[in-house]
Enzyme design. Structure first.
Site, short mmCIF file in Angstrom:
data_model
loop_
_atom_site.label_atom_id
_atom_site.label_comp_id
_atom_site.label_asym_id
_atom_site.label_seq_id
_atom_site.Cartn_x
_atom_site.Cartn_y
_atom_site.Cartn_z
N GLN A 1 8.36 1.05 -1.56
CA GLN A 1 8.63 1.95 -0.37
C GLN A 1 9.55 1.33 0.83
O GLN A 1 10.51 1.83 1.02
CB GLN A 1 7.51 2.62 0.36
CG GLN A 1 6.78 3.90 -0.77
CD GLN A 1 5.70 4.64 0.29
OE1 GLN A 1 5.83 5.61 0.55
NE2 GLN A 1 4.68 4.00 0.28
N ASP B 1 9.29 -13.32 -11.06
CA ASP B 1 7.88 -13.35 -10.93
C ASP B 1 7.50 -14.17 -9.73
O ASP B 1 7.68 -15.37 -9.79
CB ASP B 1 7.05 -13.59 -11.91
CG ASP B 1 5.59 -13.52 -11.75
OD1 ASP B 1 5.22 -13.15 -10.49
OD2 ASP B 1 4.74 -13.64 -12.64
N ILE B 2 7.27 -13.61 -8.33
CA ILE B 2 6.84 -14.50 -7.42
C ILE B 2 5.83 -15.38 -7.42
O ILE B 2 5.64 -16.40 -6.67
CB ILE B 2 6.72 -13.53 -6.15
CG1 ILE B 2 5.45 -12.77 -6.09
CG2 ILE B 2 7.97 -12.75 -5.54
CD1 ILE B 2 5.04 -11.79 -4.93
N TYR C 1 -7.82 -6.79 -0.69
CA TYR C 1 -6.26 -6.50 0.00
C TYR C 1 -6.11 -6.98 1.50
O TYR C 1 -5.26 -7.89 1.25
CB TYR C 1 -5.96 -4.95 -0.22
CG TYR C 1 -4.75 -4.93 0.43
CD1 TYR C 1 -3.72 -5.07 -0.01
CD2 TYR C 1 -4.64 -4.01 1.89
CE1 TYR C 1 -2.13 -5.06 0.57
CE2 TYR C 1 -3.47 -3.90 2.05
CZ TYR C 1 -2.20 -4.42 1.86
OH TYR C 1 -1.07 -4.13 2.23
#
Length: 280
Positions: free
Chosen positions: A11, A36-37, A125
């Site tokens: 987003q 890929d981080i 998270y």
């Protein structure tokens, strides 16, 4: 100036790229298709080849409830991935902007959260996003950490889209009314982030649209604007079953933004109205 944006398919990343392009700032948006981080070598190779002056790190694991079941993956993306980006920024002497969250706080404070209040995340998270903040501060001097809340935008899923879908299916919807915060429109937020990135006004910031509401009040505004007839049943957090504990108070002080000359974002009600014009 050249800017690299991770999480460009999400987003916020989507609108950050749009804003950079609108201002004719050289930029590239990346996602898992590019690298890929969590793979340092892959991230290093890509970023060193592009050689940006700044990295806006929007890439993250954001499935708050699922993170309770996938703590290792959440940690890998939000902590190891962020640490990798920070190490590479240090190596190439690039600025880094790290997008964090209101979930670094426990939500028990009576007033607004200041940037220097002590974090106390209550879910996986939030814990991993805080560890990401710590990694950025440990490795870099040229960094912006921007904590945001209740984000909605045109690209991807969000609360507004969920409410509009439920409004077509139900006559009564249960929505939590004892959690308060500031809905934040990615279009407005992106303008602020792009204003910040060329400066050297480094540090931790809070950014959100002006005003506060509960999730139930947010839902009522959505249905008022969309003219969909739905009854919102105000319920408590205890009545809403979710795996991850969420902060009841997500009010963020934007005082530092004002002090350093960055403008306020429009009211959340105004932002929702403009967003609805774009999606309905």
């Amino acid at each position: 100036m050249k800017v690299l944006v991770t999480g460009a398919n999400g987003q916020l990343g989507y609108d950050v790229i749009n804003e950079l392009r609108h201002r004719n700032i050289k930029c590239i948006g990346t996602g898992r298709q590019q690298f890929d981080i969590t793979d340092y070598a892959a991230a290093e190779q890509f970023i060193e080849y592009y050689l940006p002056d700044a990295v806006i790190h929007c890439g993250a694991y954001t499935a708050v409830d699922r993170a309770e079941d996938e703590p290792e993956l959440c940690y890998k993306v939000n902590v190891i991935g962020t640490e990798n980006i920070a190490k590479i920024c240090k190596k190439i002497n690039a600025k880094m902007m790290y997008i964090s969250t209101d979930y670094v706080f426990d939500g028990t404070k009576e007033g607004v959260y200041e940037v220097d209040d002590i974090p106390n995340p209550q879910n996986m998270y939030g814990k991993t996003k805080l560890e990401g903040e710590v990694a950025v501060q440990r490795l870099l001097n040229k960094y912006f950490i921007v904590r945001i809340s209740w984000v909605f935008g045109s690209n991807g899923n969000n609360f507004v889209k969920t409410m509009l879908r439920l409004g077509q299916e139900k006559e009564v919807i249960d929505v939590v009314s004892d959690q308060v915060g500031s809905p934040t429109y990615t279009v407005d937020l992106s303008k602020l982030l792009v204003d910040m990135i060329p400066t050297d006004k480094y540090g931790i910031y809070h950014a959100a649209n002006e005003g506060v509401c509960s999730w139930a009040e947010f839902a009522e505004k959505i249905f008022e604007i969309s003219k969909i007839k739905v009854k919102i049943n105000h319920i408590s957090t205890k009545e809403y079953l979710s795996k991850a504990k969420r902060p009841k108070n997500s009010r963020l002080s934007k005082e530092k933004l004002m002090e350093l000359g960055f403008g306020k974002l429009p009211s959340w009600e105004n932002a929702v109205a403009r967003y609805m014009d774009s999606v309905i």
